[in-house]
Design a protein around this motif. Structure first.
Motif, PDB file in Angstrom:
ATOM      1  N   LYS A 567       6.087  -0.930  -3.769  1.00 59.64           N
ATOM      2  CA  LYS A 567       6.201  -0.336  -2.437  1.00 59.64           C
ATOM      3  C   LYS A 567       7.648  -0.258  -1.967  1.00 59.64           C
ATOM      4  O   LYS A 567       7.930   0.338  -0.923  1.00 59.64           O
ATOM      5  N   GLY A 568       8.556  -0.859  -2.747  1.00 61.00           N
ATOM      6  CA  GLY A 568       9.956  -0.920  -2.331  1.00 61.00           C
ATOM      7  C   GLY A 568      10.713   0.378  -2.499  1.00 61.00           C
ATOM      8  O   GLY A 568      11.818   0.527  -1.972  1.00 61.00           O
ATOM      9  N   ILE A 569      10.149   1.318  -3.259  1.00 61.63           N
ATOM     10  CA  ILE A 569      10.805   2.624  -3.428  1.00 61.63           C
ATOM     11  C   ILE A 569       9.916   3.676  -2.765  1.00 61.63           C
ATOM     12  O   ILE A 569       8.845   4.013  -3.286  1.00 61.63           O
ATOM     13  N   PRO A 570      10.335   4.220  -1.621  1.00 65.66           N
ATOM     14  CA  PRO A 570       9.477   5.170  -0.909  1.00 65.66           C
ATOM     15  C   PRO A 570       9.334   6.511  -1.623  1.00 65.66           C
ATOM     16  O   PRO A 570       8.339   7.208  -1.445  1.00 65.66           O
ATOM     17  N   PHE A 571      10.307   6.924  -2.442  1.00 68.13           N
ATOM     18  CA  PHE A 571      10.308   8.186  -3.185  1.00 68.13           C
ATOM     19  C   PHE A 571      10.296   9.407  -2.263  1.00 68.13           C
ATOM     20  O   PHE A 571      11.081  10.326  -2.451  1.00 68.13           O
ATOM     21  N   SER A 572       9.385   9.443  -1.310  1.00 70.44           N
ATOM     22  CA  SER A 572       9.233  10.653  -0.502  1.00 70.44           C
ATOM     23  C   SER A 572       8.647  10.310   0.859  1.00 70.44           C
ATOM     24  O   SER A 572       7.841   9.378   0.993  1.00 70.44           O
ATOM     25  N   ASP A 573       9.058  11.090   1.855  1.00 77.16           N
ATOM     26  CA  ASP A 573       8.479  10.947   3.198  1.00 77.16           C
ATOM     27  C   ASP A 573       7.365  11.956   3.435  1.00 77.16           C
ATOM     28  O   ASP A 573       6.824  12.036   4.546  1.00 77.16           O
ATOM     29  N   ASP A 574       7.027  12.741   2.406  1.00 74.80           N
ATOM     30  CA  ASP A 574       5.984  13.749   2.575  1.00 74.80           C
ATOM     31  C   ASP A 574       4.673  13.058   2.971  1.00 74.80           C
ATOM     32  O   ASP A 574       4.216  12.131   2.290  1.00 74.80           O
ATOM     33  N   PRO A 575       4.040  13.467   4.074  1.00 77.16           N
ATOM     34  CA  PRO A 575       2.836  12.767   4.554  1.00 77.16           C
ATOM     35  C   PRO A 575       1.672  12.807   3.563  1.00 77.16           C
ATOM     36  O   PRO A 575       0.911  11.838   3.449  1.00 77.16           O
ATOM     37  N   THR A 576       1.534  13.928   2.840  1.00 76.20           N
ATOM     38  CA  THR A 576       0.451  14.012   1.852  1.00 76.20           C
ATOM     39  C   THR A 576       0.664  13.007   0.733  1.00 76.20           C
ATOM     40  O   THR A 576      -0.266  12.292   0.338  1.00 76.20           O
ATOM     41  N   PHE A 577       1.894  12.941   0.239  1.00 75.39           N
ATOM     42  CA  PHE A 577       2.195  11.982  -0.832  1.00 75.39           C
ATOM     43  C   PHE A 577       1.998  10.548  -0.346  1.00 75.39           C
ATOM     44  O   PHE A 577       1.439   9.710  -1.057  1.00 75.39           O
ATOM     45  N   ARG A 578       2.432  10.258   0.878  1.00 74.35           N
ATOM     46  CA  ARG A 578       2.316   8.903   1.396  1.00 74.35           C
ATOM     47  C   ARG A 578       0.838   8.495   1.508  1.00 74.35           C
ATOM     48  O   ARG A 578       0.465   7.366   1.182  1.00 74.35           O
ATOM     49  N   GLU A 579       0.013   9.421   1.963  1.00 73.75           N
ATOM     50  CA  GLU A 579      -1.416   9.124   2.080  1.00 73.75           C
ATOM     51  C   GLU A 579      -2.043   8.931   0.702  1.00 73.75           C
ATOM     52  O   GLU A 579      -2.826   7.994   0.480  1.00 73.75           O
ATOM     53  N   GLN A 580      -1.708   9.817  -0.246  1.00 74.83           N
ATOM     54  CA  GLN A 580      -2.263   9.696  -1.597  1.00 74.83           C
ATOM     55  C   GLN A 580      -1.782   8.422  -2.291  1.00 74.83           C
ATOM     56  O   GLN A 580      -2.523   7.810  -3.066  1.00 74.83           O
ATOM     57  N   GLY A 581      -0.546   8.029  -2.004  1.00 71.50           N
ATOM     58  CA  GLY A 581       0.012   6.848  -2.650  1.00 71.50           C
ATOM     59  C   GLY A 581      -0.710   5.569  -2.278  1.00 71.50           C
ATOM     60  O   GLY A 581      -0.703   4.592  -3.054  1.00 71.50           O
ATOM     61  N   ARG A 582      -1.364   5.559  -1.111  1.00 71.72           N
ATOM     62  CA  ARG A 582      -2.066   4.338  -0.671  1.00 71.72           C
ATOM     63  C   ARG A 582      -3.212   3.994  -1.624  1.00 71.72           C
ATOM     64  O   ARG A 582      -3.497   2.822  -1.872  1.00 71.72           O
ATOM     65  N   ARG A 583      -3.874   5.021  -2.180  1.00 70.02           N
ATOM     66  CA  ARG A 583      -4.987   4.720  -3.081  1.00 70.02           C
ATOM     67  C   ARG A 583      -4.477   4.184  -4.424  1.00 70.02           C
ATOM     68  O   ARG A 583      -5.197   3.450  -5.113  1.00 70.02           O
ATOM     69  N   VAL A 584      -3.247   4.541  -4.800  1.00 69.77           N
ATOM     70  CA  VAL A 584      -2.661   3.987  -6.022  1.00 69.77           C
ATOM     71  C   VAL A 584      -2.462   2.482  -5.841  1.00 69.77           C
ATOM     72  O   VAL A 584      -2.839   1.674  -6.702  1.00 69.77           O
ATOM     73  N   ILE A 585      -1.861   2.094  -4.715  1.00 69.56           N
ATOM     74  CA  ILE A 585      -1.659   0.671  -4.423  1.00 69.56           C
ATOM     75  C   ILE A 585      -3.000  -0.052  -4.312  1.00 69.56           C
ATOM     76  O   ILE A 585      -3.163  -1.181  -4.812  1.00 69.56           O
ATOM     77  N   GLN A 586      -3.965   0.610  -3.702  1.00 71.17           N
ATOM     78  CA  GLN A 586      -5.297   0.007  -3.577  1.00 71.17           C
ATOM     79  C   GLN A 586      -5.892  -0.273  -4.956  1.00 71.17           C
ATOM     80  O   GLN A 586      -6.459  -1.341  -5.203  1.00 71.17           O
ATOM     81  N   GLY A 587      -5.758   0.665  -5.873  1.00 68.95           N
ATOM     82  CA  GLY A 587      -6.277   0.483  -7.225  1.00 68.95           C
ATOM     83  C   GLY A 587      -5.597  -0.660  -7.940  1.00 68.95           C
ATOM     84  O   GLY A 587      -6.228  -1.422  -8.681  1.00 68.95           O
ATOM     85  N   MET A 588      -4.289  -0.795  -7.730  1.00 65.79           N
ATOM     86  CA  MET A 588      -3.555  -1.881  -8.378  1.00 65.79           C
ATOM     87  C   MET A 588      -3.977  -3.239  -7.828  1.00 65.79           C
ATOM     88  O   MET A 588      -4.065  -4.216  -8.568  1.00 65.79           O
ATOM     89  N   ARG A 589      -4.264  -3.290  -6.536  1.00 69.58           N
ATOM     90  CA  ARG A 589      -4.764  -4.547  -5.956  1.00 69.58           C
ATOM     91  C   ARG A 589      -6.131  -4.902  -6.552  1.00 69.58           C
ATOM     92  O   ARG A 589      -6.414  -6.060  -6.857  1.00 69.58           O
ATOM     93  N   LEU A 590      -6.968  -3.887  -6.732  1.00 69.69           N
ATOM     94  CA  LEU A 590      -8.279  -4.121  -7.346  1.00 69.69           C
ATOM     95  C   LEU A 590      -8.135  -4.648  -8.771  1.00 69.69           C
ATOM     96  O   LEU A 590      -8.957  -5.438  -9.241  1.00 69.69           O
ATOM     97  N   ALA A 591      -7.060  -4.193  -9.457  1.00 74.20           N
ATOM     98  CA  ALA A 591      -6.825  -4.620 -10.843  1.00 74.20           C
ATOM     99  C   ALA A 591      -6.163  -5.990 -10.902  1.00 74.20           C
ATOM    100  O   ALA A 591      -5.968  -6.523 -12.006  1.00 74.20           O
ATOM    101  N   GLY A 592      -5.796  -6.549  -9.752  1.00 79.22           N
ATOM    102  CA  GLY A 592      -5.227  -7.892  -9.732  1.00 79.22           C
ATOM    103  C   GLY A 592      -3.730  -7.942  -9.927  1.00 79.22           C
ATOM    104  O   GLY A 592      -3.180  -8.979 -10.341  1.00 79.22           O
ATOM    105  N   VAL A 593      -3.021  -6.849  -9.616  1.00 81.26           N
ATOM    106  CA  VAL A 593      -1.563  -6.866  -9.700  1.00 81.26           C
ATOM    107  C   VAL A 593      -1.039  -7.806  -8.613  1.00 81.26           C
ATOM    108  O   VAL A 593      -1.461  -7.704  -7.448  1.00 81.26           O
ATOM    109  N   PRO A 594      -0.145  -8.737  -8.957  1.00 86.64           N
ATOM    110  CA  PRO A 594       0.331  -9.705  -7.955  1.00 86.64           C
ATOM    111  C   PRO A 594       1.073  -9.031  -6.809  1.00 86.64           C
ATOM    112  O   PRO A 594       1.751  -8.029  -7.000  1.00 86.64           O
ATOM    113  N   GLU A 595       0.929  -9.618  -5.616  1.00 85.81           N
ATOM    114  CA  GLU A 595       1.583  -9.055  -4.437  1.00 85.81           C
ATOM    115  C   GLU A 595       3.084  -9.305  -4.455  1.00 85.81           C
ATOM    116  O   GLU A 595       3.870  -8.435  -4.087  1.00 85.81           O
ATOM    117  N   GLU A 596       3.508 -10.527  -4.839  1.00 84.25           N
ATOM    118  CA  GLU A 596       4.931 -10.895  -4.784  1.00 84.25           C
ATOM    119  C   GLU A 596       5.450 -11.205  -6.179  1.00 84.25           C
ATOM    120  O   GLU A 596       4.760 -11.813  -6.985  1.00 84.25           O
TER     121      GLU A 596
END
Length: 596
Positions: A567-596
């Motif tokens: 999450k430390g690299i925003p890449f883009s401020d485009d609202p569509t990309f930002r919204e779509q990117g949330r499901r990527v992070i959600q999937g990684m949390r489901l897979a057990g990727v560590p938070e810190e």
């Protein structure tokens, strides 16, 4: 009692020039005072001015000679040429038995530095090279030759590998050609010496028309001519002109002989065969020095529009050959006793092609840095630095992405200031822009790269990646398909397929994303972010065991990957990309990727 730490030994990379007077003992025996006076005058009037003018310093005098140090091998050779020419002018009217003539050896090496002396193998090799030069001649090592070739108006003769006294490994040596100082090196009066072919030099021989249908000749010749033109666009590659190449058409000639006649290191030969509605192109890439076959491939394509087909075949061959040249030169460079900037660049590229792990990127950058130490204006190494830094940042390999993006942009801008038409530099600058909230500018930069080199597949792939950051992830796949059509066997395809997978993941097409991620990982498993993205896609599909296994592979390659870093690299401020990117992070949390 506190023990003093040992004093650090100072070392640096230098161009070392060693010189002595040929037949000094004889000259001193015949006329001691006159020899001493004349030698002093020649050093004062010819040697010292040349060395000072070219930025060198005389480290020490050795009675019958001297040792000098330069920061540039080009300047060392220029200084030697200057004072040897001047000494020849000053002594031309003297009897040969009384004439003073220096022999000069030049080498590039890492030396130990003391206030009034330098030591090490680099110095010893320079001294041994001086010993095999003729009176009035200059002999240099391959490490110096690779840096000066093409940069000074002096011809060299290749002396081959030399077994030098007390030097463990043979050293390839070169001498200033006979017409410059009247001689080259010992023994050269009876044995003509051919110059070594320049690095990255090749000829494309006329492709054979299998079947002999004369109506097909125009197409076969067109492939040869277009390929010659496209290969000539590869920066630093010397390609023999098509008119010369076509003089070999229909002749059966040994490829090593062709290499010697045309003074090239590589030969490409091939054939075209048409049967019904199918066209087959066979190619072979050959080392002209050894005759070894380095690479062979076959292209089978259905015949449709012949001119469109010719363009596709040529672009694929040009991209494939570029990769093969890098691989071949990297193998040559690994055996170099004193690698040049070019050697180090090729070794860096070989590491870059292994995959985007922290270790591979660090190794690649180290080679590029060493190349820049030898040649601060080496454009290819600057582009390599830019490519590594933007990749380390964009693939989450470091804690300081902003600094890396800035460093990449600076290196690429410097490269383009030196070589404004460098297509790959423009493409990688485009990748920096698209990763730093400037996707539109990044696309424009990549489009400019394609204007400079229409075969640059990487630029198409970067544009595809930029579409995802611009909220148009559905357009990514088409651009990557263009890249893969141009260069289906490209070393970078594993990255490109990851970007398609990422775009599918953004769009919620998780099953398609899994297919693309696995295709990329089958091509090159050394891509931790692809394993992590695959884990996210699998988690969204409910395949949690597979997702965790993929997460573990990612963390084994790069243990620093965390949600916070992602999450430390925003890449883009485009609202569509930002919204779509949330499901990527959600999937990684489901897979057990560590938070810190």
């Amino acid at each position: 009692m506190v023990q003093e730490r040992p004093k650090r030994v100072e070392r640096r990379l230098s161009a070392i020039l060693a010189a002595d007077v040929a037949g000094y003992s004889r000259l001193m025996h015949n006329d001691e005072e006159a020899t001493h006076v004349e030698l002093t005058a020649l050093v004062t009037d010819a040697v010292v001015p040349a060395i000072v003018e070219h930025g060198g310093r005389i480290v020490k005098n050795t009675g019958d000679g001297f040792l000098a140090e330069f920061t540039s091998s080009v300047e060392a050779v220029r200084a030697a040429v200057q004072f040897q020419t001047r000494i020849k002018q000053l002594t031309i009217n003297e009897d040969e038995e009384r004439r003073i003539a220096f022999r000069v050896g030049i080498n590039v090496g890492d030396v130990i530095v003391e206030p009034h002396d330098i030591f090490g193998d680099g110095v010893n090799i320079a001294a041994r090279l001086e010993g095999i030069a003729d009176p009035g001649g200059i002999c240099i090592s391959s490490s110096a030759y690779d840096q000066v070739w093409g940069k000074i108006e002096v011809d060299f003769a290749d002396l081959g590998d030399q077994n030098l006294k007390n030097i463990a490994r043979p050293v390839r040596a070169y001498a200033v050609a006979r017409d410059k100082f009247g001689s080259t090196a010992k023994g050269s009066r009876t044995t003509p010496i051919l110059p070594r072919a320049p690095r990255l030099s090749m000829v494309v021989l006329p492709f054979a028309n299998i079947g002999g249908n004369p109506e097909q000749d125009y197409f076969v010749d067109g492939v040869t001519e277009s390929l010659t033109t496209d290969l000539s666009r590869i920066r630093g590659l010397f390609v023999i002109g098509r008119h010369t190449a076509f003089s070999y058409k229909g002749k059966s000639i040994d490829l090593k002989q062709i290499g010697r006649e045309l003074d090239v290191l590589y030969v490409l030969e091939g054939s075209v065969q048409r049967s019904a509605n199918q066209l087959r192109v066979n190619v072979q890439f050959v080392d002209a020095e050894s005759g070894a076959h380095l690479w062979a491939d076959r292209f089978d394509k259905p015949i449709c529009d012949l001119f469109e087909l010719q363009d596709e075949i040529v672009s694929r061959l040009a991209n494939a050959l570029n990769a093969q040249l890098i691989a071949a030169e990297a193998r040559r460079s690994e055996h170099s006793l004193h690698p040049s900037a070019l050697d180090l660049y090729f070794q860096g590229m070989a590491r870059w092609n292994k995959g985007v792990t922290p270790a591979h990127m660090a190794q690649a950058r180290s080679f590029f840095e060493r190349a820049l130490e030898l040649d601060p204006d080496n454009v290819e190494a600057l582009v390599g630095i830019g490519a590594v830094d933007v990749t380390r940042a964009g693939f989450f390999l470091a804690d300081n992405p902003d600094a890396l993006f800035a460093a990449a942009e600076a290196a690429l801008n410097k490269a383009m200031s030196l070589a404004p038409q460098h297509a790959l530099a423009h493409a990688f600058l485009g990748s920096v822009l698209l990763c730093t909230k400037r996707a539109i500018e990044g696309i424009a930069e990549c489009e400019h790269a394609l204007e400079l080199n229409p075969n640059l597949a990487e630029a198409h792939a970067f544009i595809g990646c930029a579409q995802a950051f611009s909220g148009r992830a559905e357009e990514t796949e088409a651009h990557v398909h263009k890249a893969m059509r141009l260069s289906p066997r490209d070393e970078g395809t594993y990255r490109w397929m990851t970007w398609v997978g990422f775009s599918k993941l953004l769009l919620g097409a998780d099953a398609e994303a899994v297919v693309w991620f696995r295709r990329g990982l089958n091509s090159n498993p050394n891509n931790p972010i692809a394993h992590l993205d695959l884990a996210a896609a699998l988690a969204h599909l409910g395949k949690l065991d597979e997702a965790r296994a993929s997460r573990n592979k990612a963390l084994a390659l790069n243990p620093t990957l965390t949600i916070r870093r992602l999450k430390g690299i925003p890449f883009s401020d485009d609202p569509t990309f930002r919204e779509q990117g949330r499901r990527v992070i959600q999937g990684m949390r489901l897979a057990g990727v560590p938070e810190e």
